[in-house]
Design a protein around this motif. Structure first.
Motif, mmCIF file in Angstrom:
data_model
loop_
_atom_site.group_PDB
_atom_site.id
_atom_site.type_symbol
_atom_site.label_atom_id
_atom_site.label_comp_id
_atom_site.label_asym_id
_atom_site.label_seq_id
_atom_site.Cartn_x
_atom_site.Cartn_y
_atom_site.Cartn_z
ATOM 1 N N UNK A 128 0.791 -1.222 0.000
ATOM 2 C CA UNK A 128 0.000 0.000 0.000
ATOM 3 C C UNK A 128 0.817 1.263 0.000
ATOM 4 N N UNK A 129 2.125 1.167 0.308
ATOM 5 C CA UNK A 129 2.990 2.346 0.283
ATOM 6 C C UNK A 129 3.207 2.839 -1.141
ATOM 7 N N UNK A 130 3.395 4.153 -1.269
ATOM 8 C CA UNK A 130 3.906 4.717 -2.513
ATOM 9 C C UNK A 130 5.419 4.529 -2.539
ATOM 10 N N UNK A 131 5.951 4.187 -3.708
ATOM 11 C CA UNK A 131 7.396 4.158 -3.909
ATOM 12 C C UNK A 131 7.782 5.467 -4.582
ATOM 13 N N UNK A 132 8.557 6.278 -3.888
ATOM 14 C CA UNK A 132 8.945 7.602 -4.372
ATOM 15 C C UNK A 132 10.414 7.595 -4.763
ATOM 16 N N UNK A 133 10.721 8.168 -5.916
ATOM 17 C CA UNK A 133 12.103 8.384 -6.337
ATOM 18 C C UNK A 133 12.410 9.871 -6.241
ATOM 19 N N UNK A 134 13.535 10.202 -5.612
ATOM 20 C CA UNK A 134 14.000 11.590 -5.512
ATOM 21 C C UNK A 134 15.429 11.644 -6.028
ATOM 22 N N UNK A 135 15.653 12.416 -7.105
ATOM 23 C CA UNK A 135 16.952 12.442 -7.774
ATOM 24 C C UNK A 135 17.301 13.876 -8.150
ATOM 25 N N UNK A 136 18.531 14.268 -7.876
ATOM 26 C CA UNK A 136 19.026 15.575 -8.324
ATOM 27 C C UNK A 136 19.401 15.455 -9.799
ATOM 28 N N UNK A 195 7.353 7.287 -15.024
ATOM 29 C CA UNK A 195 7.241 8.209 -13.897
ATOM 30 C C UNK A 195 8.576 8.515 -13.240
ATOM 31 N N UNK A 196 9.614 7.749 -13.575
ATOM 32 C CA UNK A 196 10.919 7.955 -12.948
ATOM 33 C C UNK A 196 11.490 9.304 -13.383
ATOM 34 N N UNK A 197 11.821 10.195 -12.457
ATOM 35 C CA UNK A 197 12.431 11.480 -12.843
ATOM 36 C C UNK A 197 13.753 11.241 -13.576
ATOM 37 N N UNK A 203 24.566 10.925 -8.058
ATOM 38 C CA UNK A 203 25.255 11.390 -6.855
ATOM 39 C C UNK A 203 24.262 11.705 -5.740
ATOM 40 N N UNK A 204 23.042 12.070 -6.080
ATOM 41 C CA UNK A 204 21.973 12.236 -5.093
ATOM 42 C C UNK A 204 20.747 11.549 -5.654
ATOM 43 N N UNK A 205 20.420 10.372 -5.114
ATOM 44 C CA UNK A 205 19.253 9.637 -5.583
ATOM 45 C C UNK A 205 18.779 8.671 -4.521
ATOM 46 N N UNK A 206 17.484 8.704 -4.218
ATOM 47 C CA UNK A 206 16.930 7.866 -3.157
ATOM 48 C C UNK A 206 15.575 7.309 -3.569
ATOM 49 N N UNK A 207 15.274 6.129 -3.051
ATOM 50 C CA UNK A 207 13.941 5.561 -3.120
ATOM 51 C C UNK A 207 13.378 5.543 -1.702
ATOM 52 N N UNK A 259 6.104 9.880 -7.231
ATOM 53 C CA UNK A 259 5.733 8.486 -6.978
ATOM 54 C C UNK A 259 5.942 7.689 -8.270
ATOM 55 N N UNK A 260 6.661 6.598 -8.176
ATOM 56 C CA UNK A 260 6.944 5.801 -9.374
ATOM 57 C C UNK A 260 6.318 4.414 -9.292
ATOM 58 N N UNK A 261 5.545 4.167 -8.243
ATOM 59 C CA UNK A 261 4.912 2.858 -8.132
ATOM 60 C C UNK A 261 4.192 2.702 -6.822
ATOM 61 N N UNK A 262 3.555 1.562 -6.673
ATOM 62 C CA UNK A 262 2.826 1.221 -5.453
ATOM 63 C C UNK A 262 3.232 -0.181 -5.027
#
Length: 331
Positions: free
Chosen positions: A164-172, A243-245, A261-265, A289-292
Motif C-alpha cells: 500500500x505504500x507509494x514508492x517515491x524516487x528523488x533524484x538531483x 514516472x521515474x524522474x 550522486x543524489x538519488x533515493x527511493x 511516486x513511481x509505483x505502489x
C-alpha cells in the motif's frame, strides 16, 4: 519516430546489468561470514550497520571503489569515496560524524589526485577525515572509505516498506554523466551549503515521521535498488518507468543503469506523499511516486502502454537473500 518500448527485453536488461550482478555476489559472502542469522543484534541488509547507542543509533558504512574506476578517474574516485558513504548514512536517516580511508597506490604521485578528491569532498560536505591506512608502494591503485554517522531513534531502513505504500524516487537531475562511466555527477562544482542541505532532507523525513523505509540508489540503478528494498521488506510492487524522474536528454535505457550522486527511493504511506514531495521540491530536487507496493513479493515494471513485465520473483529466487527476519546482505 521512437520505436515502442519492449518491456520484456528491458526487464531482461535490468536483470543482466553489471551493477545488479555485483549485488548478487553479496549473499555468498554474508553466508560465509555467518552474518545472516535472524537473531543477529544488527540486522544485515541496510545501507549502513545501525548499532543501537543510547537513545539513537550509530551508523557504520564502507564503500570500496572498482580498481578500473580508480585508474580511470582517480580524483572522482576519491570524491565518491566520501560522497557515496554520506548518501548511505542519509539513506538511513542519519548525519555523518567522521570518515576514514584505506588507500593503495604505486607512488605518492599516483595517490595525489585520489587524496585531492577525498579532501575536496570532505570540505564541501563538512565531514572530517580522521585517519585511515595508506600504502604508496603497491602494485595497483585501490581505495576504500568508511564513515561513522549518527541517527535518532527513528531510522529509515530497508525492512519497513509495506503493501500500500507509494514508492517515491528523488533524484538531483542537475549535472552530467562522467563519460564513459554511468555516474551522474550533480555534486562536483556545487556549493557545499547546498550539498549539505540536500543530504539533511533524509534525516528530517525520518525525524518527522514522514517515511520509515528508504534506500540510496546504487550502482544497481533505480529498478535494481528497488528490487533490494522490496526483497528486504518481503513485499512486491510495480514500477511505472515513465514516472521515474530523469533528464530530458537522457534515454530511459541509460538512465536505468545510472548511479546518481543524489538519488533515493522511499516507501511512504500515501497520506504522507504530498508532504514528502514538497520537501524535495523546496530544494529543487525532482521527485515523484513511481509505483505502489503490494504483497505479491514480485517486482514488476510497467511501460507507457500499460504492459508489465516481472523483473524478479523473490518467492521463486532470492536476489541478495535479505528479508524482515534479518537474513540479508549489505549494499
Amino acid at each position: 519516430m521512437t520505436a515502442p518500448l519492449d518491456i520484456q527485453a528491458l526487464a531482461r536488461q535490468i536483470r543482466d546489468t553489471r551493477g545488479l550482478g555485483h549485488k548478487r555476489d553479496i549473499d555468498a559472502v554474508v553466508a560465509r561470514l555467518g552474518l545472516g542469522s535472524r537473531h543477529a543484534a544488527v540486522p544485515v541488509g541496510d545501507d549502513c550497520a545501525a548499532i543501537p547507542d543510547g537513545d539513537g543509533h550509530l551508523l557504520l558504512a564502507i564503500e570500496g571503489c572498482l580498481d578500473s574506476f580508480v585508474a580511470d578517474d582517480p580524483y572522482f574516485a576519491g570524491y565518491c569515496g566520501i560522497m557515496v558513504n554520506l548518501s548511505d548514512v542519509a539513506a538511513m536517516g542519519g548525519r555523518p560524524l567522521a570518515v576514514v580511508d584505506a588507500l593503495w597506490s604505486r607512488d605518492a604521485g599516483a595517490a595525489d589526485p585520489i587524496l585531492a578528491g577525498l579532501s575536496d569532498a570532505a570540505t564541501l560536505y563538512g565531514v572530517p577525515v580522521v585517519g585511515g591506512h595508506t600504502n604508496t608502494r603497491a602494485e595497483a591503485g585501490n581505495l576504500a572509505v568508511a564513515v561513522l554517522g549518527r541517527a535518532g531513534p527513528r531510522l529509515l531502513t530497508s525492512f519497513d516498506a509495506a503493501p500500500g505504500d507509494d514508492l517515491i524516487a528523488a533524484i538531483d537531475l542537475h549535472g552530467r554523466f562522467r563519460d564513459p562511466h554511468p555516474y551522474w555527477d550533480a555534486s562536483t562544482g556545487a556549493p557545499g551549503e547546498r550539498l549539505r542541505g540536500d543530504l539533511a532532507l533524509l534525516p528530517g523525513l525520518a525525524e518527522d515521521g514522514l517515511a520509515c523505509a528508504a534506500k540510496d540508489i546504487s550502482m544497481a540503478g533505480v529498478v535494481g535498488t528497488a528490487l533490494m528494498l522490496l526483497e528486504c521488506s518481503n513485499v512486491g510492487g510495480v514500477i511505472d518507468l515513465d514516472a521515474i524522474p530523469r533528464p530530458e536528454h537522457v534515454s530511459l535505457a541509460r538512465w536505468l543503469t545510472a548511479f546518481p550522486s543524489f538519488g533515493y527511493l522511499l516507501s511512504v504511506r500515501p497520506d504522507r506523499t504530498p508532504a514528502v514531495l514538497a520537501r524535495f521540491a523546496e530544494r529543487g530536487i525532482a521527485s515523484a511516486p513511481i509505483g505502489r507496493l503490494d504483497a505479491s513479493r514480485a517486482a514488476r515494471v510497467r511501460g507507457a502502454t500499460g504492459e508489465e513485465a516481472v523483473v524478479w520473483d523473490f518467492a521463486a529466487s532470492p536476489l541478495i537473500g535479505c528479508g524482515r527476519d534479518g537474513m540479508g546482505a549489505t549494499t
